[in-house]
Design an enzyme around this catalytic site. Structure first.
Site, short mmCIF file in Angstrom:
data_model
loop_
_atom_site.label_atom_id
_atom_site.label_comp_id
_atom_site.label_asym_id
_atom_site.label_seq_id
_atom_site.Cartn_x
_atom_site.Cartn_y
_atom_site.Cartn_z
N SER A 151 0.82 -1.09 -0.12
CA SER A 151 0.10 -0.18 0.07
C SER A 151 0.78 1.16 -0.11
CB SER A 151 -0.88 -0.21 1.06
OG SER A 151 -1.50 1.27 1.32
N TYR B 186 -1.70 -0.75 10.41
CA TYR B 186 -1.54 -1.21 9.08
C TYR B 186 -0.30 -0.63 8.16
CZ TYR B 186 -3.39 -1.26 4.19
OH TYR B 186 -3.68 -1.29 2.70
N LYS C 220 2.78 -2.51 6.27
CA LYS C 220 3.01 -2.42 4.91
C LYS C 220 4.49 -1.69 4.76
CE LYS C 220 -0.84 -4.16 3.27
NZ LYS C 220 -0.85 -5.46 2.60
#
Length: 267
Positions: free
Chosen positions: A147, A166, A170
């Site tokens: 991402s 998150y 990533k």
């Protein structure tokens, strides 16, 4: 004839990868799912003879090793492309800014655990389990779905301070990808981080809180992409991503690229 293995294939982007790749009857598509009876992907398996459902959980080393063994039995011990798509987040704390994390070690670890386990540990276990098959394949490509939310320039440009676990996971995934690319280059294996764009993978009617959250995020994204109108659909994201995978080469190995094949147009 090409062979593909996709983790997290029961829904969202993973299932769409399976669907689009299966439309070419020359492809062998291995859908790695925790539950092979999941309605969406099991329907694809009944519709396309070249789709094979394999039980596998990327967060369980033994399970993903067993999945690789099952895949080898189908493909004759080789694999062209591995797509590590599995992802998980602690939805309850996705809106937290870093200063909101508690002075509680167990609670903080629990907030990070879903993202770290799928992106970092799951990425390692999945890659290592399927690596012997990739080495015997023709294309020799490994793709981790990452991402741009891990890109420092995007964070600074948009002011997005939430989605901490998150994004950190990533970012770690992106470093891990670069490490794999450095290690595996002498063996002719290419490794890529691929950002699929801002994709609407919500199934069913969105709750009002999600709609409001999307609108808020859109305004932030528009600070660096003024022409952005909203999320794209999985069909568009995956179609473009498959083209990026087809174009992988030595120069792109180790990088994070967008579904548009560059490091600029993340949306």
């Amino acid at each position: 004839m090409s062979s593909y293995a996709i983790t997290g294939a029961s829904k969202g982007l993973g299932r769409e990868f399976v669907r689009q790749l299966a439309t070419d009857p020359n492809n062998t598509v291995l859908a790695i799912v925790r539950n092979p009876e999941s309605p969406g992907v099991s329907e694809l398996a009944s519709q396309y003879a070249n789709v094979h459902l394999i039980a596998g959980d990327v967060t369980d080393p033994k399970s993903i090793l067993n999945a690789a063994s099952a895949a080898a039995a189908i493909t004759g011990g080789k694999l062209d492309v591995l797509i590590h798509n599995s992802n998980a987040v602690d939805a309850a704390t996705m809106s937290f800014n870093p200063s909101q994390f508690p002075f509680d070690s167990e609670a903080t670890r629990a907030m990070f655990e879903p993202s770290l386990t799928t992106a970092i540990y799951g990425g390692l276990w999945t890659t290592n389990a399927f690596l012997p098959l990739i080495e015997k394949g023709v294309q020799k490509k490994i793709v981790h779905i990452s991402s741009a939310m891990a890109e420092v320039d995007l964070i600074r440009g948009t002011g997005i301070s939430y989605g901490v676990a998150y994004s950190v996971a990533k970012a770690g995934m992106n470093v891990q990808i670069a490490k794999y690319a450095a290690e595996l280059a002498p063996r002719g294996i290419k490794v890529l981080g691929l950002s699929p764009g801002w994709v609407d993978t919500w199934e069913g009617e969105k709750p009002s809180a999600v709609v409001e959250g999307d609108a808020f995020m859109l305004k932030q994204f528009q600070t660096i992409a003024p022409s952005l109108e909203g999320q794209i659909q999985p069909e568009e994201s995956v179609a473009k991503s498959i083209q990026v995978i087809a174009n992988m080469d030595d120069e792109s190995s180790g990088l994070l690229l967008s579904h548009n094949g560059n490091r600029e147009n993340w949306f």
